[in-house]
Design an enzyme around this catalytic site. Structure first.
Site, mmCIF file in Angstrom:
data_model
loop_
_atom_site.group_PDB
_atom_site.id
_atom_site.type_symbol
_atom_site.label_atom_id
_atom_site.label_comp_id
_atom_site.label_asym_id
_atom_site.label_seq_id
_atom_site.Cartn_x
_atom_site.Cartn_y
_atom_site.Cartn_z
ATOM 1 N N ASP A 45 66.694 -41.301 -39.170
ATOM 2 C CA ASP A 45 66.535 -40.753 -40.523
ATOM 3 C C ASP A 45 67.561 -39.643 -40.777
ATOM 4 O OD1 ASP A 45 64.461 -42.380 -41.414
ATOM 5 O OD2 ASP A 45 62.946 -41.141 -40.440
ATOM 6 N N ASN A 122 64.666 -35.613 -49.116
ATOM 7 C CA ASN A 122 63.369 -35.279 -48.505
ATOM 8 C C ASN A 122 62.743 -34.058 -49.165
ATOM 9 O OD1 ASN A 122 62.916 -37.247 -46.634
ATOM 10 N ND2 ASN A 122 63.641 -36.054 -44.878
ATOM 11 N N ARG A 148 52.913 -15.169 -51.250
ATOM 12 C CA ARG A 148 53.313 -14.282 -50.160
ATOM 13 C C ARG A 148 52.972 -15.003 -48.864
ATOM 14 N NH1 ARG A 148 53.641 -8.265 -50.194
ATOM 15 N NH2 ARG A 148 53.422 -8.494 -52.434
ATOM 16 N N ASP A 150 54.893 -17.395 -45.248
ATOM 17 C CA ASP A 150 56.073 -17.804 -44.480
ATOM 18 C C ASP A 150 57.102 -18.532 -45.337
ATOM 19 O OD1 ASP A 150 54.964 -16.698 -42.287
ATOM 20 O OD2 ASP A 150 54.753 -18.550 -41.129
HETATM 21 P P1 NAD Z 1 65.067 -33.852 -36.793
HETATM 22 O O1 NAD Z 1 66.037 -34.453 -35.825
HETATM 23 O O2 NAD Z 1 64.377 -32.573 -36.420
HETATM 24 O O3 NAD Z 1 64.001 -34.999 -37.163
HETATM 25 C C1 NAD Z 1 62.856 -34.754 -37.817
HETATM 26 C C2 NAD Z 1 61.953 -35.992 -37.810
HETATM 27 O O4 NAD Z 1 61.594 -36.232 -39.165
HETATM 28 C C3 NAD Z 1 62.523 -37.300 -37.263
HETATM 29 O O5 NAD Z 1 61.552 -37.890 -36.427
HETATM 30 C C4 NAD Z 1 62.725 -38.152 -38.508
HETATM 31 O O6 NAD Z 1 62.562 -39.549 -38.257
HETATM 32 C C5 NAD Z 1 61.615 -37.637 -39.389
HETATM 33 N N1 NAD Z 1 61.821 -37.855 -40.812
HETATM 34 C C6 NAD Z 1 62.911 -37.546 -41.569
HETATM 35 N N2 NAD Z 1 62.714 -37.927 -42.831
HETATM 36 C C7 NAD Z 1 61.475 -38.489 -42.865
HETATM 37 C C8 NAD Z 1 60.690 -39.030 -43.901
HETATM 38 N N3 NAD Z 1 61.124 -39.070 -45.154
HETATM 39 N N4 NAD Z 1 59.451 -39.498 -43.596
HETATM 40 C C9 NAD Z 1 58.979 -39.440 -42.323
HETATM 41 N N5 NAD Z 1 59.664 -38.915 -41.317
HETATM 42 C C10 NAD Z 1 60.898 -38.438 -41.587
HETATM 43 O O7 NAD Z 1 65.820 -33.594 -38.160
HETATM 44 P P2 NAD Z 1 66.681 -34.569 -39.015
HETATM 45 O O8 NAD Z 1 66.702 -35.929 -38.393
HETATM 46 O O9 NAD Z 1 67.981 -33.902 -39.302
HETATM 47 O O10 NAD Z 1 65.808 -34.626 -40.360
HETATM 48 C C11 NAD Z 1 65.678 -33.507 -41.196
HETATM 49 C C12 NAD Z 1 64.273 -33.556 -41.676
HETATM 50 O O11 NAD Z 1 63.420 -33.105 -40.662
HETATM 51 C C13 NAD Z 1 63.971 -32.627 -42.831
HETATM 52 O O12 NAD Z 1 64.310 -33.202 -44.067
HETATM 53 C C14 NAD Z 1 62.481 -32.395 -42.677
HETATM 54 O O13 NAD Z 1 61.708 -33.268 -43.480
HETATM 55 C C15 NAD Z 1 62.185 -32.761 -41.238
HETATM 56 N N6 NAD Z 1 61.558 -31.604 -40.608
HETATM 57 C C16 NAD Z 1 60.248 -31.729 -40.274
HETATM 58 C C17 NAD Z 1 59.575 -30.646 -39.728
HETATM 59 C C18 NAD Z 1 58.133 -30.816 -39.379
HETATM 60 O O14 NAD Z 1 57.608 -31.931 -39.514
HETATM 61 N N7 NAD Z 1 57.477 -29.763 -38.956
HETATM 62 C C19 NAD Z 1 60.233 -29.436 -39.502
HETATM 63 C C20 NAD Z 1 61.576 -29.346 -39.857
HETATM 64 C C21 NAD Z 1 62.234 -30.447 -40.422
#
Ligand code: NAD
Length: 267
Positions: A45, A122, A148, A150
């Site tokens: 992704d 996203n 207020r 994070d």
């Molecule tokens: P990454 O390598 O940390 O991957 C994050 C995960 O999110 C991967 O498993 C990917 O398959 C999944 N993912 C991405 N888009 C998705 C979607 N639309 N639906 C379901 N799963 C999805 O980071 P990356 O690959 O550069 O992706 C960036 C994305 O990571 C951001 O857009 C954000 O949505 C996600 N993210 C999630 C969290 C969390 O769940 N706590 C935290 C930070 C970022």
């Protein structure tokens, strides 16, 4: 038809990229970096998000498709074993196109009239490294609350299964042009009060976030992160642009949600 392949860059993804490129050029399709009609992402992704942002300036002319080389992705939903089938389908063009909504984010500065506009596939998140984020939240021009905590996450329907889901947000079908606002650890006590529930806004309902303290803000747009000083406002709404997916077989959204999050035979 002109195509471009964006690879994650690892050995496996690069090998699949060369196979697809070779076969499609054998079928007389043209490999084109500048103006592709179809962008094939090979990786996960994250690779798909990268491909989207590389061609975000020509969304009306470029369609996207994702092959995954790791675990099943939300956007990267073709298996490496299916690549030959995919190549034949692409060569047979025309293909069906499915459109999903995007999030528009406009960041304005207190110091000048400059504004930065972004599209997210996203989500966008707003956080700080300096204590709490304090922001007035306006919806359609009216004050809604003072947040207020994070931070806040504003996601698209297809992004609702990503960060938004981890924050307890709802999963929204991408046929609903909407954005979702979710809280990250809001402070709720006798003094500070927020709604505490995710809010889903339809098209044309603009959400304006106005920082109430002078902290620098960390703002993400999908996988990109940048620190901003002196932010006057962050405006979020459903974008007029959409992402176009090339569809060569049906893979309904709810099937993808089930396959990604609900274990098979777990009933
Ligand atoms: P990454 O390598 O940390 O991957 C994050 C995960 O999110 C991967 O498993 C990917 O398959 C999944 N993912 C991405 N888009 C998705 C979607 N639309 N639906 C379901 N799963 C999805 O980071 P990356 O690959 O550069 O992706 C960036 C994305 O990571 C951001 O857009 C954000 O949505 C996600 N993210 C999630 C969290 C969390 O769940 N706590 C935290 C930070 C970022």
């Amino acid at each position: 038809m002109k195509f471009k392949i964006v690879s994650k860059g690892d050995k496996r993804s690069n090998k699949i990229k060369s196979t697809i490129k070779q076969y499609l050029t054998d079928f007389d399709l043209e490999y084109c970096r500048q103006e592709p009609d179809l962008v094939i992402s090979v990786g996960g992704d994250g690779t798909f998000l990268e491909a989207f942002h590389r061609y975000v300036h020509r969304l009306d002319q470029t369609a996207f498709i994702g092959v995954h080389t790791g675990h099943l992705g939300f956007y990267a939903d073709w298996l490496p074993d299916e690549v030959e089938k995919l190549i034949i389908e692409i060569a047979k063009t025309p293909y069906q196109v499915v459109e999903y909504p995007l999030l528009e984010v406009i960041i304005r500065s207190k110091l000048d009239k400059n504004e930065s506009r972004f599209l997210a596939l996203n989500e966008s998140t707003i956080k700080t490294l300096e204590g709490s984020v304090v922001m007035d939240v306006e919806i359609k021009g009216d004050h809604f609350e003072t947040f207020r905590g994070d931070g806040l996450c504003i996601s698209t329907p297809s992004g609702s299964t990503a960060y938004n889901k981890a924050l307890g947000g709802g999963i929204i079908h991408p046929s609903l042009p909407s954005i979702q606002l979710t809280e990250m650890a809001s402070i709720n006590n006798r003094v500070f009060r927020t709604i505490g529930s995710p809010l889903i806004l339809p098209k044309h309902h603009t959400c304006m976030l106005k920082p109430m303290n002078d902290r620098s803000l960390i703002i993400t747009i999908d996988h990109y992160t940048k620190t901003y000083e002196n932010v006057k406002s962050i405006q979020c709404r459903v974008a007029k642009e959409k992402i176009r997916f090339a569809r060569f077989r049906p893979f309904p959204f709810w099937d993808r949600v089930r396959d990604s999050f609900v274990a098979e035979g777990d009933f």
